[in-house]
Design an enzyme around this catalytic site. Sequence first.
Site, PDB file in Angstrom:
ATOM      1  N   GLY A 256      42.761  33.693  42.299  1.00 45.82           N
ATOM      2  CA  GLY A 256      43.840  34.444  42.930  1.00 45.82           C
ATOM      3  C   GLY A 256      43.454  34.814  44.350  1.00 45.82           C
ATOM      4  CB  CYS A 257      44.702  37.503  46.531  1.00 42.23           C
ATOM      5  SG  CYS A 257      44.418  38.202  48.160  1.00 42.23           S
ATOM      6  CG  PHE A 258      40.241  35.468  49.954  1.00 39.81           C
ATOM      7  CD1 PHE A 258      41.082  36.393  50.559  1.00 39.81           C
ATOM      8  CD2 PHE A 258      39.994  34.281  50.629  1.00 39.81           C
ATOM      9  CE1 PHE A 258      41.657  36.152  51.792  1.00 39.81           C
ATOM     10  CE2 PHE A 258      40.565  34.025  51.866  1.00 39.81           C
ATOM     11  CZ  PHE A 258      41.398  34.965  52.448  1.00 39.81           C
ATOM     12  CD1 TRP A 259      41.867  39.730  51.308  1.00 37.01           C
ATOM     13  CD2 TRP A 259      43.874  40.642  50.912  1.00 37.01           C
ATOM     14  NE1 TRP A 259      42.657  39.506  52.409  1.00 37.01           N
ATOM     15  CE2 TRP A 259      43.894  40.046  52.200  1.00 37.01           C
ATOM     16  CE3 TRP A 259      45.020  41.264  50.453  1.00 37.01           C
ATOM     17  CZ2 TRP A 259      45.013  40.078  53.029  1.00 37.01           C
ATOM     18  CZ3 TRP A 259      46.140  41.301  51.270  1.00 37.01           C
ATOM     19  CH2 TRP A 259      46.128  40.704  52.552  1.00 37.01           C
TER      20      TRP A 259
ATOM     21  CE1 TYR B 128      48.569  40.638  46.295  1.00 38.16           C
ATOM     22  CE2 TYR B 128      46.279  41.283  46.583  1.00 38.16           C
ATOM     23  CZ  TYR B 128      47.225  40.440  46.037  1.00 38.16           C
ATOM     24  OH  TYR B 128      46.843  39.400  45.234  1.00 38.16           O
TER      25      TYR B 128
END
Length: 175
Positions: free
Chosen positions: A9-12, A152
Amino acid sequence: MRTFHLAGGCFWCLDAVYRTIEGVSDVVSGYTGGHVENPSYELVCTGSTGHAEAVAVTFDPDVVPADVILDVFFTLHDPRQLNRQGNDVGTQYRSAMFYADEEQKVLFEAARDRASEIWDGGIVTEISPLGRYIIAEDYHQDFFAKNPGQGYCLAVALPKVNKVRKAYAPYVKAR
């Protein structure tokens, strides 16, 4: 020290979670698994480069076992979702593990097998050789810590951090 390259998913989110784990010395957000020489975040977001948003997690295996790093990976995202994580949709958000050598490949396969015993349904996590790892733009590095009030981060990353803190309490850094 060892480094694993993981995409879920999102690397954050991965960055935020792994920074809480004792023995992790560095987390670098980046792109791998694609076919474009030097893609930007904007280009990767189109899904046309073949890259996954990933993190390079460097850790001390004498402090945190490799299996824990990998089990955290399968805890913080849903490895049954093909080319997405929740509302983040596209091949850039796929579940993937990129191995640097045969030893990592074996570790990754074993972790996926362990995870399949926990998750209902088929795991779609790809296990592929690590190609070129492109470090993401500076503003993506340690994004969660730099932007704790961002929507987010609050809605998606924070629940994942809290889930891992609870499940892996013995390995979580003191706040």
